[in-house]
Design a protein around this motif. Sequence first.
Motif, PDB file in Angstrom:
ATOM      1  N   GLU A  53     -14.630 119.927  60.568  1.00  0.00           N
ATOM      2  CA  GLU A  53     -14.439 119.142  61.760  1.00  0.00           C
ATOM      3  C   GLU A  53     -15.646 118.579  62.170  1.00  0.00           C
ATOM      4  N   GLU A  55     -15.981 115.255  63.677  1.00  0.00           N
ATOM      5  CA  GLU A  55     -15.519 114.606  64.763  1.00  0.00           C
ATOM      6  C   GLU A  55     -14.747 114.987  65.686  1.00  0.00           C
ATOM      7  N   PRO A  57     -11.354 115.043  67.882  1.00  0.00           N
ATOM      8  CA  PRO A  57      -9.972 114.562  67.647  1.00  0.00           C
ATOM      9  C   PRO A  57      -9.693 113.895  68.955  1.00  0.00           C
ATOM     10  N   GLU A  58      -9.271 112.402  68.953  1.00  0.00           N
ATOM     11  CA  GLU A  58      -9.078 111.885  70.001  1.00  0.00           C
ATOM     12  C   GLU A  58      -7.596 112.093  70.591  1.00  0.00           C
ATOM     13  N   THR A  59      -6.759 112.470  70.044  1.00  0.00           N
ATOM     14  CA  THR A  59      -5.418 112.732  70.684  1.00  0.00           C
ATOM     15  C   THR A  59      -5.184 113.961  70.200  1.00  0.00           C
ATOM     16  N   GLU A  62      -3.607 114.303  66.579  1.00  0.00           N
ATOM     17  CA  GLU A  62      -4.735 114.385  65.633  1.00  0.00           C
ATOM     18  C   GLU A  62      -5.531 115.559  65.772  1.00  0.00           C
ATOM     19  N   LYS A  63      -5.558 116.625  66.614  1.00  0.00           N
ATOM     20  CA  LYS A  63      -6.187 117.865  66.735  1.00  0.00           C
ATOM     21  C   LYS A  63      -5.292 118.801  65.893  1.00  0.00           C
ATOM     22  N   ARG A  65      -3.009 117.747  63.552  1.00  0.00           N
ATOM     23  CA  ARG A  65      -3.150 117.600  62.064  1.00  0.00           C
ATOM     24  C   ARG A  65      -4.141 117.938  61.373  1.00  0.00           C
ATOM     25  N   THR A  66      -5.462 117.838  61.985  1.00  0.00           N
ATOM     26  CA  THR A  66      -6.637 118.222  61.419  1.00  0.00           C
ATOM     27  C   THR A  66      -6.719 120.016  61.269  1.00  0.00           C
ATOM     28  N   THR A  67      -6.186 120.447  62.397  1.00  0.00           N
ATOM     29  CA  THR A  67      -6.167 121.738  62.163  1.00  0.00           C
ATOM     30  C   THR A  67      -5.139 122.350  61.085  1.00  0.00           C
ATOM     31  N   LYS A 128     -15.056 118.564  73.998  1.00  0.00           N
ATOM     32  CA  LYS A 128     -16.176 117.765  73.038  1.00  0.00           C
ATOM     33  C   LYS A 128     -17.347 118.566  72.932  1.00  0.00           C
TER      34      LYS A 128
END
Length: 163
Positions: A53, A55, A57-59, A62-63, A65-67, A128
């Motif tokens: 990661e 970038e 995650p804006e939501t 999203e965090k 999903r990326t995790t 962030k």
Amino acid sequence: MADALGLLTPHQTSDFDRLRKIRNEFAHNWLPVSFSDQNIASHVQALNFHSLEDEFPETPSEKVRTTMGTLLLEVRVATNRLRERGGAVPSGRHILTGVLGDLDEQIRTCRRRLTEIRDELALAEGDKRRLLLACKHRWEGKLEIVRLNAGDRQGECGRFRRS
């Protein structure tokens, strides 16, 4: 099971546990639930930022999903290593992306990204800031790997310089 086999780091184990709890909140609740519900939001916030990661995650979704994607990829890499080593049990590891280009491009890319991170850190707060500090550490490591590789290459052919 992956933890018991030594395929996971403590952070990965923690994140799988949190993802299980988030999944159970959605699956076993009779009332409508969302990522903004306090119990779910606290699990999402506690998820670690992973080595792939760069970038923020804006939501919350999203965090999550990326995790999930990163964890599954890291477990896949660990199981492939296990198979290649003929059953030797590795300890859990995180994977790290490389830097593209020739040696000079790699060094410029690392330095450019470190400058961008430093500039973003000046204004960042909370999660962030936590992500950016992890990114800074990771990019410093990548720059060191490139520098070490430069030293190896210099010894082989004498034409690379360290920056």
